[in-house]
Scaffold this motif. Structure first.
Motif, PDB file in Angstrom:
ATOM      1  N   VAL A 139       0.836  -1.205   0.000  1.00  0.00           N
ATOM      2  CA  VAL A 139       0.000   0.000   0.000  1.00  0.00           C
ATOM      3  C   VAL A 139       0.868   1.251   0.000  1.00  0.00           C
ATOM      4  O   VAL A 139       0.600   2.215  -0.744  1.00  0.00           O
ATOM      5  CB  VAL A 139      -0.942  -0.013   1.222  1.00  0.00           C
ATOM      6  CG1 VAL A 139      -1.600   1.348   1.410  1.00  0.00           C
ATOM      7  CG2 VAL A 139      -2.002  -1.090   1.058  1.00  0.00           C
ATOM      8  N   LEU A 140       1.908   1.256   0.838  1.00  0.00           N
ATOM      9  CA  LEU A 140       2.796   2.421   0.896  1.00  0.00           C
ATOM     10  C   LEU A 140       3.464   2.659  -0.454  1.00  0.00           C
ATOM     11  O   LEU A 140       3.452   3.786  -0.976  1.00  0.00           O
ATOM     12  CB  LEU A 140       3.853   2.229   1.982  1.00  0.00           C
ATOM     13  CG  LEU A 140       4.924   3.320   2.060  1.00  0.00           C
ATOM     14  CD1 LEU A 140       4.310   4.683   2.336  1.00  0.00           C
ATOM     15  CD2 LEU A 140       5.963   2.980   3.125  1.00  0.00           C
ATOM     16  N   ASP A 141       4.060   1.618  -1.038  1.00  0.00           N
ATOM     17  CA  ASP A 141       4.757   1.803  -2.307  1.00  0.00           C
ATOM     18  C   ASP A 141       3.790   2.175  -3.424  1.00  0.00           C
ATOM     19  O   ASP A 141       4.115   3.000  -4.300  1.00  0.00           O
ATOM     20  CB  ASP A 141       5.527   0.529  -2.672  1.00  0.00           C
ATOM     21  CG  ASP A 141       6.884   0.467  -1.992  1.00  0.00           C
ATOM     22  OD1 ASP A 141       7.158   1.332  -1.141  1.00  0.00           O
ATOM     23  OD2 ASP A 141       7.675  -0.452  -2.303  1.00  0.00           O
ATOM     24  N   GLY A 171      -5.297  -6.801 -11.522  1.00  0.00           N
ATOM     25  CA  GLY A 171      -6.087  -5.640 -11.882  1.00  0.00           C
ATOM     26  C   GLY A 171      -5.263  -4.368 -11.861  1.00  0.00           C
ATOM     27  O   GLY A 171      -4.170  -4.325 -11.276  1.00  0.00           O
ATOM     28  N   ARG A 172      -5.796  -3.348 -12.498  1.00  0.00           N
ATOM     29  CA  ARG A 172      -5.165  -2.042 -12.491  1.00  0.00           C
ATOM     30  C   ARG A 172      -5.483  -1.342 -11.172  1.00  0.00           C
ATOM     31  O   ARG A 172      -6.619  -1.345 -10.713  1.00  0.00           O
ATOM     32  CB  ARG A 172      -5.678  -1.216 -13.678  1.00  0.00           C
ATOM     33  CG  ARG A 172      -5.111   0.194 -13.776  1.00  0.00           C
ATOM     34  CD  ARG A 172      -5.486   0.806 -15.128  1.00  0.00           C
ATOM     35  NE  ARG A 172      -6.918   0.760 -15.353  1.00  0.00           N
ATOM     36  CZ  ARG A 172      -7.776   1.714 -14.997  1.00  0.00           C
ATOM     37  NH1 ARG A 172      -7.321   2.802 -14.385  1.00  0.00           N
ATOM     38  NH2 ARG A 172      -9.061   1.603 -15.259  1.00  0.00           N
ATOM     39  N   VAL A 173      -4.475  -0.744 -10.545  1.00  0.00           N
ATOM     40  CA  VAL A 173      -4.680  -0.025  -9.293  1.00  0.00           C
ATOM     41  C   VAL A 173      -5.317   1.316  -9.616  1.00  0.00           C
ATOM     42  O   VAL A 173      -4.699   2.176 -10.246  1.00  0.00           O
ATOM     43  CB  VAL A 173      -3.352   0.178  -8.539  1.00  0.00           C
ATOM     44  CG1 VAL A 173      -3.594   0.962  -7.238  1.00  0.00           C
ATOM     45  CG2 VAL A 173      -2.688  -1.160  -8.245  1.00  0.00           C
ATOM     46  N   THR A 174      -6.567   1.484  -9.174  1.00  0.00           N
ATOM     47  CA  THR A 174      -7.288   2.731  -9.472  1.00  0.00           C
ATOM     48  C   THR A 174      -7.299   3.693  -8.296  1.00  0.00           C
ATOM     49  O   THR A 174      -7.368   4.908  -8.490  1.00  0.00           O
ATOM     50  CB  THR A 174      -8.741   2.428  -9.874  1.00  0.00           C
ATOM     51  OG1 THR A 174      -9.416   1.775  -8.784  1.00  0.00           O
ATOM     52  CG2 THR A 174      -8.782   1.540 -11.107  1.00  0.00           C
ATOM     53  N   THR A 175      -7.236   3.156  -7.070  1.00  0.00           N
ATOM     54  CA  THR A 175      -7.281   3.990  -5.868  1.00  0.00           C
ATOM     55  C   THR A 175      -6.495   3.310  -4.761  1.00  0.00           C
ATOM     56  O   THR A 175      -6.468   2.076  -4.688  1.00  0.00           O
ATOM     57  CB  THR A 175      -8.733   4.193  -5.377  1.00  0.00           C
ATOM     58  OG1 THR A 175      -9.524   4.709  -6.446  1.00  0.00           O
ATOM     59  CG2 THR A 175      -8.785   5.154  -4.194  1.00  0.00           C
ATOM     60  N   VAL A 176      -5.858   4.115  -3.927  1.00  0.00           N
ATOM     61  CA  VAL A 176      -5.199   3.605  -2.721  1.00  0.00           C
ATOM     62  C   VAL A 176      -5.772   4.353  -1.526  1.00  0.00           C
ATOM     63  O   VAL A 176      -5.811   5.592  -1.524  1.00  0.00           O
ATOM     64  CB  VAL A 176      -3.668   3.797  -2.763  1.00  0.00           C
ATOM     65  CG1 VAL A 176      -3.024   3.199  -1.515  1.00  0.00           C
ATOM     66  CG2 VAL A 176      -3.076   3.156  -4.019  1.00  0.00           C
ATOM     67  N   ARG A 177      -6.246   3.611  -0.536  1.00  0.00           N
ATOM     68  CA  ARG A 177      -6.743   4.213   0.703  1.00  0.00           C
ATOM     69  C   ARG A 177      -5.756   3.878   1.810  1.00  0.00           C
ATOM     70  O   ARG A 177      -5.524   2.697   2.095  1.00  0.00           O
ATOM     71  CB  ARG A 177      -8.128   3.661   1.048  1.00  0.00           C
ATOM     72  CG  ARG A 177      -9.178   3.939  -0.031  1.00  0.00           C
ATOM     73  CD  ARG A 177     -10.473   3.194   0.249  1.00  0.00           C
ATOM     74  NE  ARG A 177     -11.438   3.377  -0.829  1.00  0.00           N
ATOM     75  CZ  ARG A 177     -12.492   2.581  -1.020  1.00  0.00           C
ATOM     76  NH1 ARG A 177     -12.718   1.573  -0.193  1.00  0.00           N
ATOM     77  NH2 ARG A 177     -13.307   2.806  -2.018  1.00  0.00           N
ATOM     78  N   GLN A 178      -5.171   4.909   2.400  1.00  0.00           N
ATOM     79  CA  GLN A 178      -4.093   4.645   3.350  1.00  0.00           C
ATOM     80  C   GLN A 178      -3.930   5.773   4.357  1.00  0.00           C
ATOM     81  O   GLN A 178      -4.341   6.902   4.109  1.00  0.00           O
ATOM     82  CB  GLN A 178      -2.776   4.414   2.595  1.00  0.00           C
ATOM     83  CG  GLN A 178      -2.325   5.579   1.714  1.00  0.00           C
ATOM     84  CD  GLN A 178      -1.590   6.667   2.486  1.00  0.00           C
ATOM     85  OE1 GLN A 178      -0.847   6.372   3.432  1.00  0.00           O
ATOM     86  NE2 GLN A 178      -1.779   7.917   2.098  1.00  0.00           N
ATOM     87  N   GLY A 179      -3.304   5.436   5.484  1.00  0.00           N
ATOM     88  CA  GLY A 179      -2.992   6.418   6.508  1.00  0.00           C
ATOM     89  C   GLY A 179      -1.547   6.371   6.921  1.00  0.00           C
ATOM     90  O   GLY A 179      -1.196   6.806   8.021  1.00  0.00           O
ATOM     91  N   ARG A 194       2.005   6.113  -7.377  1.00  0.00           N
ATOM     92  CA  ARG A 194       0.903   6.846  -8.007  1.00  0.00           C
ATOM     93  C   ARG A 194       1.088   8.350  -7.872  1.00  0.00           C
ATOM     94  O   ARG A 194       0.645   9.110  -8.745  1.00  0.00           O
ATOM     95  CB  ARG A 194      -0.427   6.392  -7.398  1.00  0.00           C
ATOM     96  CG  ARG A 194      -0.870   5.022  -7.898  1.00  0.00           C
ATOM     97  CD  ARG A 194      -2.121   4.525  -7.185  1.00  0.00           C
ATOM     98  NE  ARG A 194      -3.230   5.452  -7.311  1.00  0.00           N
ATOM     99  CZ  ARG A 194      -4.022   5.558  -8.372  1.00  0.00           C
ATOM    100  NH1 ARG A 194      -3.807   4.795  -9.434  1.00  0.00           N
ATOM    101  NH2 ARG A 194      -5.021   6.421  -8.392  1.00  0.00           N
ATOM    102  N   ARG A 195       1.761   8.788  -6.826  1.00  0.00           N
ATOM    103  CA  ARG A 195       2.044  10.215  -6.701  1.00  0.00           C
ATOM    104  C   ARG A 195       3.059  10.673  -7.732  1.00  0.00           C
ATOM    105  O   ARG A 195       3.217  11.865  -7.976  1.00  0.00           O
ATOM    106  CB  ARG A 195       2.535  10.520  -5.285  1.00  0.00           C
ATOM    107  CG  ARG A 195       1.421  10.410  -4.263  1.00  0.00           C
ATOM    108  CD  ARG A 195       1.882  10.706  -2.866  1.00  0.00           C
ATOM    109  NE  ARG A 195       0.792  10.523  -1.922  1.00  0.00           N
ATOM    110  CZ  ARG A 195       0.917  10.631  -0.608  1.00  0.00           C
ATOM    111  NH1 ARG A 195       2.097  10.914  -0.084  1.00  0.00           N
ATOM    112  NH2 ARG A 195      -0.116  10.433   0.190  1.00  0.00           N
ATOM    113  N   ARG A 196       3.772   9.713  -8.312  1.00  0.00           N
ATOM    114  CA  ARG A 196       4.699  10.016  -9.404  1.00  0.00           C
ATOM    115  C   ARG A 196       4.053   9.746 -10.755  1.00  0.00           C
ATOM    116  O   ARG A 196       4.746   9.635 -11.771  1.00  0.00           O
ATOM    117  CB  ARG A 196       5.967   9.180  -9.249  1.00  0.00           C
ATOM    118  CG  ARG A 196       6.706   9.453  -7.936  1.00  0.00           C
ATOM    119  CD  ARG A 196       7.916   8.559  -7.774  1.00  0.00           C
ATOM    120  NE  ARG A 196       8.591   8.806  -6.497  1.00  0.00           N
ATOM    121  CZ  ARG A 196       9.720   8.204  -6.117  1.00  0.00           C
ATOM    122  NH1 ARG A 196      10.294   7.320  -6.915  1.00  0.00           N
ATOM    123  NH2 ARG A 196      10.256   8.479  -4.947  1.00  0.00           N
TER     124      ARG A 196
END
Length: 370
Positions: free
Chosen positions: A266-268, A299-307, A273-275
């Protein structure tokens, strides 16, 4: 209020109070009811600090804030009421821990009481050196330099290393010196408990004075327990991590990369995605809250939910999830024990379209056009 009884100070510290919080709270108890200015003067702290900490005191059930009055006054609640609430909290904690405690002779589960400060520090270093996948560490700023080599080594080995540096203002903390000491490093302007969890199995927990300061009668608890450690990490990420300030984030591993710890993926994924890097995830999953066999999905990563890093994108502090689109549906994936997501994952591989095989790339191209 520096003259507060040492035993009382130790007892309050065991419940997570910092020295400044102790001075402020005992001043309120002594005054009974007072304005913020009088509390600040009696505790020898700033008026701004008093206002900042009063909300926490009210949440803990220690005081009542009469903000409908001018000027605002604060009244200490009866200590017997406070102790009753703490007793109820401890009883609830005992019940939750008992629910987890089901000894299995086939599983290695050990607990020990550690009284020596030197032993605690050595144990922290040893566990950091032995870490293979994931480290969560909350520790006082004064000993970070002693652990720096072990922390850097863990990061270099590809271990997800989350470091929370506690700074109660007794030492000048140069925040730029934390570069490279974790996958993510945060600083909290309070002194919380010393927490260490390694690979969801091993760990330590103690009041802060066991690790720093003069000799104390307080003790640390060391454990090898595959159910207690995740609960400790949940407390670390849910109660302490969100309160701290981010000072360093390491770069992600270059894809393709396989992760045995879901939070690391999740972190990576967040950092990639920020890049503006498109990601494909291959996940070993099964439906959440089930005992069905694991299967592989892509699947394609469309969203990451993280804290884990700022800005956070989750709905609750412990939520860390990937949203994937395989061309036919969009679905959510969480880590072991996932309850909010559709699937729980035990392994994740992150790729880019350039590193994925051609059939997967074509599938994802078609899904992006839907």
């Amino acid at each position: 209020m520096s003259g507060t009884d040492p035993d009382l100070r130790d007892q309050l510290k065991s419940f997570g109070f910092s020295d400044k919080e102790i001075d402020t709270y005992t001043t309120i108890l002594t005054l009974g009811e007072a304005k913020a200015s009088a509390i600040a003067e009696g505790a020898d702290v700033s008026k701004r600090y008093v206002y900042n900490v009063l909300g926490e005191f009210e949440d803990r059930g220690l005081v009542e804030i009469h903000d409908h009055e001018t000027p605002t006054t604060v009244r200490a609640l009866d200590p017997s009421t406070v102790v009753d609430r703490l007793s109820d909290t401890l009883s609830t904690l005992e019940g939750n821990l008992d629910a987890l405690y089901e000894p299995d002779p086939e599983v290695d589960r050990r607990y020990e009481v550690i009284k020596s400060t030197a032993t605690v520090r050595k144990r922290i270093s040893r566990l950091l050196r032995e870490a293979e996948n994931e480290v969560s560490l909350s520790v006082h700023a004064s000993i970070v330099s002693d652990l720096a080599a072990d922390l850097r080594s863990a990061v270099d080995r590809g271990v997800l290393t989350l470091v929370l540096v506690n700074d109660d203002g007794t030492d000048a903390v140069e925040r730029d010196r934390f570069e490279g000491l974790g996958s993510a490093v945060r600083v909290w302007d309070h002194t919380g408990p010393m927490i260490l969890s390694v690979d969801r199995t091993h760990g330590l927990f103690s009041p802060p004075e066991v690790v720093v300061g003069p000799p104390t009668d307080q003790q640390a608890i060391g454990f090898t327990e595959d159910r207690l450690s995740p609960a400790l990490v949940g407390s670390f990420l849910g109660n302490y991590w969100p309160l701290a300030t981010e000072v360093y984030v390491d770069g992600p591993s270059e894809p393709p990369e396989t992760y045995d710890r879901f939070r690391h993926a999740v972190l990576d994924a967040t950092l990639h995605r920020r890049r503006d890097r498109e990601l494909i995830a291959e996940v070993s999953v099964r439906p959440a809250r089930s005992s069905e066999p694991f299967e592989t999905r892509r699947g394609r990563v469309t969203t990451v939910r993280q804290g884990l890093v700022e800005p956070t994108t989750n709905n609750i502090p412990i939520e860390n999830a990937l949203v994937l689109d395989d061309g036919s549906e969009e679905f959510t994936v969480g880590g072991p024990g996932a309850i909010m997501e559709t699937y729980e994952a035990r392994r994740v591989t992150l790729e880019t379209p350039e590193t994925a095989d051609q059939s997967v790339s074509e599938l994802l191209d078609s899904s992006s056009k839907v």
